[in-house]
Design an enzyme around this catalytic site. Structure first.
Site, PDB file in Angstrom:
ATOM      1  CB  SER A 157      -0.892   0.020   1.250  1.00 41.09           C
ATOM      2  OG  SER A 157      -1.557   1.262   1.389  1.00 41.09           O
ATOM      3  CE1 TYR A 172      -4.237  -1.508   5.748  1.00 39.55           C
ATOM      4  CE2 TYR A 172      -3.391   0.655   5.149  1.00 39.55           C
ATOM      5  CZ  TYR A 172      -3.878  -0.589   4.778  1.00 39.55           C
ATOM      6  OH  TYR A 172      -3.983  -0.909   3.443  1.00 39.55           O
ATOM      7  CE  LYS A 176      -1.696  -3.498   3.592  1.00 36.48           C
ATOM      8  NZ  LYS A 176      -1.799  -4.729   2.777  1.00 36.48           N
TER       9      LYS A 176
END
Length: 264
Positions: A157, A172, A176
């Site tokens: 991402s 998050y 990633k």
């Protein structure tokens, strides 16, 4: 990864996945579904792994069989469980006779203030996005090492390389970023028997985005030079490239597809 250069083929032939078996985790919806479609469009047989929706997974597999004439089967699996990943890879190899490529796409996204995060919410993000991705790669790598070749593609991402705003999603982002460096590290550790690359989407118009606040979406669009969200199907060509012989000298690579967001 073969340490020898492959045969020089015409480019469209090199991009073909005919005869290959591709496993896509999180492959029944959103980006994963379009990746599954792209693999089938390029001629691959496709195993679709999903966590919760048997209906969506089986419908996706049926679509690929009917539209593209390839073999496709859906498998329910919790990728945060190491044993489930080993079992998934074993089933795919048994059912398809081989595994050439795994696209590790399963992931979850949640936004919350880090200061208020419970240990359970923290662990949930890492359990799927980082731990689960490693377990999927490890399970596939065991098979790839035995057969002497294989290909791993991680969906990372832009959150791996930027701090998203205005939403708070530090955990998050960490998951990633960790995944991106894990992929780079494994690409060297496992170079004798597989290639490993990453694809990092920016803001893509999946079902998940429709539930985000409108003020967030306005800011994301204002900060994206292309002034629109990407469509899931705009990503599948990059995945096919990474899965194919056209990218045979590429490992440890990172492709960002974000409409210019991380450039601006």
């Amino acid at each position: 990864m073969s340490l020898e250069a492959p045969e020089n083929k015409p480019v469209l032939e090199a991009l073909s996945l005919k005869g290959k078996t591709v496993l896509v985790t999180g492959g029944s919806r959103g980006i994963g579904l379009e990746v599954s479609r792209g693999m089938a469009e390029a001629g691959a047989n496709v195993a679709i792994a999903f966590r919760s929706s048997n209906k969506a997974g089986n419908e996706a597999a049926a679509e690929l069989r009917e539209k593209h004439g390839v073999k496709s089967i859906g498998y329910q699996a919790d990728v945060s469980d190491p044993a489930a990943n080993d079992d998934l890879v074993a089933k795919v190899v048994k059912d398809f006779g081989r595994l050439d490529v795994i696209v590790i796409n399963a992931g979850i996204s949640d936004c919350f203030d880090a200061i208020d995060s419970s240990p359970a919410k923290y662990r949930e993000q890492l359990a799927v996005n980082l731990d689960g991705a490693f377990y999927s790669a490890q399970a596939a790598a065991k098979e790839f090492k035995k057969q002497g070749f294989g290909n791993i593609i991680f969906t990372t991402s832009i959150s791996a390389v930027i701090v998203n705003r205005p939403q708070n999603q530090s955990i998050y982002n960490v998951s990633k970023a960790g995944l991106l460096h894990l992929a780079k590290s494994l690409s060297i550790e496992w170079i004798d028997f597989c290639r490993i690359n990453c694809i990092s989407p920016g803001y893509i118009a999946t079902e998940m985005v429709q539930y985000d606040p409108e003020e967030w979406k306005r800011q994301w669009l204002s900060e994206t030079p292309s002034r629109r969200f990407g469509q899931p199907y705009e990503l599948k060509g990059a995945y096919v490239f990474c899965a194919s012989d056209a990218s045979s000298f590429m490992t440890g690579g990172h492709i960002v597809i974000d409409g210019g967001y991380t450039v601006a």
